[in-house]
Design an enzyme around this catalytic site. Structure first.
Site, mmCIF file in Angstrom:
data_model
loop_
_atom_site.group_PDB
_atom_site.id
_atom_site.type_symbol
_atom_site.label_atom_id
_atom_site.label_comp_id
_atom_site.label_asym_id
_atom_site.label_seq_id
_atom_site.Cartn_x
_atom_site.Cartn_y
_atom_site.Cartn_z
ATOM 1 C CD GLU A 268 72.149 98.909 -81.657
ATOM 2 O OE1 GLU A 268 71.063 99.517 -81.603
ATOM 3 O OE2 GLU A 268 72.394 98.035 -82.520
ATOM 4 C CE LYS A 339 68.950 103.055 -84.698
ATOM 5 N NZ LYS A 339 68.688 101.620 -84.496
ATOM 6 C CB CYS A 391 71.470 99.527 -85.711
ATOM 7 S SG CYS A 391 70.749 97.937 -86.201
#
Length: 514
Positions: A268, A339, A391
């Site tokens: 990430e 995301k 994540c």
């Protein structure tokens, strides 16, 4: 005259016992993985609920259990607050306590509802009532205020035989089953209950044996050579302007010996630059990888100047299709993922105009993101299709499920767990990824900045992992799998429908009784 004092002592003893049961509960999760502890802790919690003499006492018992559960189980959050929040220790501990108190409200709700709806004469029905109410509380916790489904009960069983149920009923179904076993264990202490509990235990044992015999997906004859790069960049240096080029050079240097692999994965935000400002770097990397016959998936931040919004993205550089001997990257192409589930405080700040001036905790670098769509196209890299989760998105089973298609090859999750230091958090995070692999029968590629970087097989077992807090490149040959699990087709609908029906019956019987 002594009765109120005795009652108060009893109330506090119940809450203390509940707190201690809750504090032992996280031992069922990684890195400890004593799965039976979850059943024992929940059995203790149920016994304490049966001892409650009022709805207030039942709710307080649930709150104490939850407070112990989260104080120990998410202690890693305090590492981040204390290290990067810029707050005095007393204030950071207060914030941590408030977070745990909020999360403890859901077990408190479970305790209150159980007291209001149960009837001691309905032992067999109570066997199903507490698990259904516990599941209801976990659903609320996973949805309200963007959701925080960490420490869901089902994750405690990745090292037990019950893990075999994941492809059929998912993490929530396993959690429901664990709570059922806990209630059954509680009732075993009464001899007269053995007559109806014995066939119940036998049914669970036979179903578990059957589930462990099932093959839910088959590997094909195709394999991907993957290399996951763990740069081990210190979080305190990650966004420093003078560290931008050294970081980008480091990832490129670590990856260069692996350009002959099918896929390279960086974590990430591995590239600590805005995408539009890193065009020269990305285009050179894209051309090199295309020439070498490889592809790279990397995390990067995208800022769109016209709309003035930020996205936490994954992009693909190098070959999109192995048959096309050319590069595929151009800025703004659709082979990217944005995301969806953003982390409160870390990636967006509620009431930002009020909170940001108060402390550095509310003004962290890159904490003003916009969210991508709930369902997005799979990434295509060198002919392989990847379902991404950035994540803590990997926690959201339904979102991951809806993004995994029948032709998806791998689930890809990238993270930066450097925020949490040498704590239990990264290990729990890996355990959650194991559940997604088992539920959907797809290998998981997990790349992180400083660990735990790992490759997880389609059966949820860890094929390989890199040591934490080291610069490392983890390589593996990962098989393509085909086949769709029952959970992949229907999700948690069956267990949710069953739990909802049980709660409605309990409400109806309570209303009728009154």
């Amino acid at each position: 005259m002594n009765k109120p004092t005795t009652t108060n002592h009893r109330r506090w003893l119940l809450m203390l016992a509940a707190f201690l049961f809750g504090a032992t509960y996280p031992l069922a999760y990684a890195p400890f993985e004593h799965a039976v502890v979850a059943i024992l802790a929940m059995a203790g919690f149920f016994n304490l609920l049966k001892m409650a003499s009022s709805w207030r006492q039942a709710a307080a018992t649930g709150f104490a259990f939850g407070f112990g559960q989260f104080t120990v189980g998410i202690s890693w959050v305090h590492v981040s607050i204390d290290s990067f929040g810029g707050l005095p220790l007393a204030i950071s501990l207060l914030l941590m306590s408030l977070l745990c108190a909020y999360l403890a409200l859901f077990p408190a709700l479970t305790g209150w509802l159980w007291y209001r709806l149960n009837n001691p004469r309905w032992r067999a029905f109570n066997l199903l009532l507490l698990p259904s109410l516990w599941l209801f509380g976990e659903i609320l916790r996973g949805e309200l205020l963007t959701g925080f489904p960490w420490l869901a009960l089902g994750y405690s069983q990745t090292s037990s035989w019950l893990f075999a149920f994941a492809p059929f009923i998912g993490v929530m179904g396993i959690g429901w089953l664990v709570a059922c076993l806990a209630v059954m264990l509680s009732y075993v202490t009464t001899k007269r209950n053995l007559y109806w509990l014995t066939p119940a235990f036998a049914a669970v044992a036979l179903a578990t044996y059957w589930a462990n015999l099932q093959t839910v997906s088959q590997p094909t004859d195709k394999f991907a050579q993957v290399a996951l790069v763990q740069g081990n960049i210190k979080q305190s240096l990650k966004w420093e302007p003078d560290q931008q080029w050294p970081t980008m050079s480091k990832y490129q240097d670590m990856s260069r010996p692996y350009y002959d692999h099918d896929l390279l994965i960086w974590p990430e935000a591995a590239i600590p630059a805005i995408e539009i400002q890193a065009q020269s770097y990305l285009q050179n990397l894209d051309a090199t990888l295309a020439w070498k016959g490889s592809a790279l998936v990397t995390g990067i931040i995208d800022y769109q100047p016209y709309s003035q919004v930020f996205f936490n993205n994954l992009i693909v550089v190098g070959r999109r299709d192995p048959e096309l001997d050319k590069s595929s990257y151009i800025y703004g192409h659709n082979n990217r993922y944005s995301k969806h589930h953003l982390l409160p405080i870390g990636e967006f700040v509620p009431f930002g105009d009020i909170l940001r001036p108060l402390a550095p905790l509310f003004n962290l670098p890159m904490s003003s993101f916009s969210r991508g769509g709930y369902v997005q196209h799979n990434l295509e890299a060198n002919g392989w299709k990847l379902a991404p989760a950035i994540c803590y998105e990997i926690l959201f089973a339904e979102q991951v499920r809806q993004n995994v298609q029948q032709d998806t090859d791998f689930i890809l999750t990238v993270s930066n767990d450097a925020w949490f230091g040498d704590s239990i958090g990264p290990h729990q995070h890996l355990q959650i990824a194991q559940m997604r692999a088992k539920e959907l029968a797809r290998p998981v590629l997990r790349a992180t900045n400083n660990g735990v970087t790992a490759v997880i097989d389609a059966d949820g077992s860890i094929m390989a992992k890199a040591p934490q807090f080291t610069e490392a490149v983890l390589t593996a040959e990962v098989a393509q799998h085909r086949g769709q699990t029952f959970f992949a087709r229907v999700g948690h609908v069956p267990v949710l429908a069953l739990s909802g029906l049980i709660i409605l019956i309990a409400v109806w019987r309570r209303w009728r009784y009154k």
